[in-house]
Write an enzyme that holds these catalytic residues in place. Structure first.
Site, PDB file in Angstrom:
ATOM      1  N   ASP A 113      33.282  57.445  36.506  1.00  0.00           N
ATOM      2  CA  ASP A 113      31.884  57.146  36.233  1.00  0.00           C
ATOM      3  C   ASP A 113      31.446  57.805  34.924  1.00  0.00           C
ATOM      4  OD1 ASP A 113      29.301  56.095  37.424  1.00  0.00           O
ATOM      5  OD2 ASP A 113      28.726  58.182  37.113  1.00  0.00           O
ATOM      6  N   GLU A 140      52.073  62.794  37.809  1.00  0.00           N
ATOM      7  CA  GLU A 140      52.881  63.638  38.706  1.00  0.00           C
ATOM      8  C   GLU A 140      53.073  62.982  40.064  1.00  0.00           C
ATOM      9  OE1 GLU A 140      50.979  67.396  39.320  1.00  0.00           O
ATOM     10  OE2 GLU A 140      50.956  67.791  37.161  1.00  0.00           O
TER      11      GLU A 140
END
Ligand code: NOJ
Length: 554
Positions: free
Chosen positions: A227, A276
């Site tokens: 956002d 990751e």
């Protein structure tokens, strides 16, 4: 609470690797051509009958999304929040709001969505929090000089007694971007006063958001819609703008609090975290950048994966303008190796059936055009039903904070947030039980999922057919190639890899277009909704009705 890794579901339907499929072969960059469906939780489906949509409601309606044929879902915020801005004011980033259910409900949505081959992206709101967030409450309680105030933008005011705001910035929702506390200090909020801005120069803020990302990635989310992705870093010294132009929600002004170069370091750090995790987790920028080139900076290879294309959303229903927006988007995003994205509606703008000014015919034509473009497309809940903007909401039921701020925007965001009609002939149309949080029109009986299912003329069946054709023709969404074909004024014609031709008539009259031998796959214009192969034809000229898009196969 169980810490559940990204759900280890098998191969998704339609032969594509599913979410959580971590094999090397699954590294398909699924997001490059994904169709992603936005759920605005309070208006999607109500599981507990309180008139407000919730997570159990979403869980109960996942089959609708599977049947529609989307690849992924973006969930607008369901975090713990006082709801001053419908959940974009977050009090606790690791908790769900009881309005929407529990964390276990969120986990169940994730698990069951994954089981159905749907990925789930959630909103993350890093520019600001709620004034009820623990950090802000303590910062206010501790008073001037508190080190916690350094995590936000607290300042003394101007004027003899500090009675004037520290600078001339205005809130996007209207009025000053500063509110004064009884102790005399002011704090910055680019949105509502209940949404204080974080100070992203502070390491604790940076660490906290890295930790929040991991919290949700560990739970299994497939990514984040960021956002106000261009808003976190402010120009040093918070300089005056010097003119009174109101910042807009979907705007492109150059401002000292938007699109500052420093924000990109945040995304480089976030990308290492996303990478990751197995299963290609993604970040999507809600960045209102002044140009497509500036937007492209958010999606460089070591930053986020996608950015919303508000330039396309803001383009009128005009063939030349649309073609220019497509070319500019593909060129700017292609330059950094990112896919283009396309979006026509969301929870902040007037629904495209109404906004484009041509009713349902034009909305359907615009959708088929969007879905024929290379890249990823975003759908907003209810557009598959052809919902119009609700323009007749009485002021007393409106809830959008911008509606209540004097010089703010026009407060039109409630009209696209009216709860969905699922079944039945009168409100609440199967949404839940009893009154809905915003009233539904009493003429939506023909727009319900139930009423449209199986009707080959319906908008719902058009969307289902379009997404099925898109799956059957992988070249449709993939890559970045659009080969423009000659077409008269007001008409677009282009070829996509794999021999699919898309023709779009934006004018109010039928046109006749010479095409190579083709068969019709899908037309946006009833009664031709649904795949209606008519067999190869050598007919040199094809008719495209007014406000109509047709997909053809060579
Ligand atoms: C953009 C969101 O889409 C909008 O709904 C919200 O009001 C602002 N950001 C502030 O968070």
């Amino acid at each position: 609470m169980t810490q559940q890794p990204n759900a280890p579901s098998d191969t998704a339907p339609y032969g594509r690797p599913g979410p959580g499929d971590t094999s090397t072969a699954a590294a398909t960059e699924w997001w490059r051509d994904a169709v992603i469906y936005q759920i605005y939780p309070r208006s999607f489906a109500d599981g507990n009958g309180d008139g407000m949509g919730d997570l159990p409601g979403i869980r109960g309606r996942l089959a609708h999304l599977r049947d529609l044929g989307v690849d992924a879902v973006w969930l607008s915020p369901f975090y713990a929040s006082p709801q001053a801005d419908a959940g974009y004011d977050v009090a606790d980033y690791r908790a769900t709001d009881p309005l929407f259910g529990t964390l276990a409900d969120a986990e169940a949505v994730l698990r069951e969505a994954h089981d159905q081959g749907l990925r789930i992206i959630i909103d993350i709101v890093p520019n600001h929090c709620s004034d009820q967030h623990a950090w802000f409450r303590r910062a206010v309680a501790e008073g001037p000089g508190s080190v916690l105030r350094e995590r936000f933008h607290f300042r003394k005011g101007r004027g003899d007694n500090g009675e004037l705001p520290p600078n001339d910035w205005e809130s996007v929702f209207g009025g000053p971007a500063w509110t004064r506390l009884p102790d005399g200090e002011w704090y910055l909020h680019l949105f509502a006063p209940e949404q204080p801005d974080f100070n992203w120069d502070h390491p604790a803020v940076q660490d906290e958001f890295r930790s929040i990302l991991r919290f949700w990635l560990d739970l299994g989310v497939d990514g984040f819609r960021v956002d106000v992705a261009h808003g976190m870093v402010k120009a040093p010294g918070l300089p005056d703008i010097g003119h009174g132009e109101q910042a807009r929600l979907i705007g492109s002004q150059i401002l000292p609090f938007f699109d500052q170069d420093g924000v990109h370091a945040v995304y480089r750090s976030w990308r290492t975290i996303l990478d990751e995790y197995p299963g290609e987790r993604i970040g999507v920028a809600e960045a209102w950048a002044p140009t497509l080139e500036r937007l492209a900076r958010y999606v460089r290879p070591d930053e986020l994966h996608q950015g919303f294309n508000f330039h396309y959303l803001s383009t009128d229903w005009d063939a030349d303008a649309l073609r220019a927006a497509v070319d500019a988007s593909l060129s700017a995003l292609g330059a950094v190796g990112a896919p283009a994205t396309w979006v026509l509606s969301n929870h902040d703008v007037v629904r495209h059936r109404t906004r484009l000014g041509g009713g349902l015919d034009r909305a359907r034509a615009a959708t088929l055009l969007m879905l024929a473009l290379p890249g990823s497309a975003y759908l907003y809940q209810g557009e598959e039903l052809g919902l119009p903007e609700v323009t007749e909401l009485p002021d007393e039921v409106r809830q959008d904070p911008s509606f209540f701020r004097d010089s703010g925007q026009d407060g039109l965001r409630d009209g696209c947030r009216v709860p969905l009609p699922w079944s039945g002939t009168e409100p609440p149309y199967g949404f839940g039980a009893g009154d809905t949080w915003l009233p539904q029109p009493d003429d939506w009986a023909t727009l319900t999922v139930q009423a449209q299912t199986g009707d080959p003329h319906s908008t719902l069946e058009l969307y289902r057919s379009a997404l099925a054709v898109r799956r059957a023709h992988p070249g449709l969404g993939a890559g970045d190639a659009v080969e423009w074909l000659p077409a008269p004024e007001g008409v677009l014609a282009f070829r996509r890899p794999g021999g699919l031709i898309c023709t779009v008539n934006t004018t109010a009259e039928a046109v006749h277009l010479p095409l190579p031998p083709v068969r019709q796959l899908l037309s946006s214009r009833a009664p031709f909704a649904g795949p209606t192969p008519t067999g190869p034809s050598a007919a040199p000229v094809r008719e495209i009705p007014a406000d109509t898009t047709i997909w053809w196969a060579e």
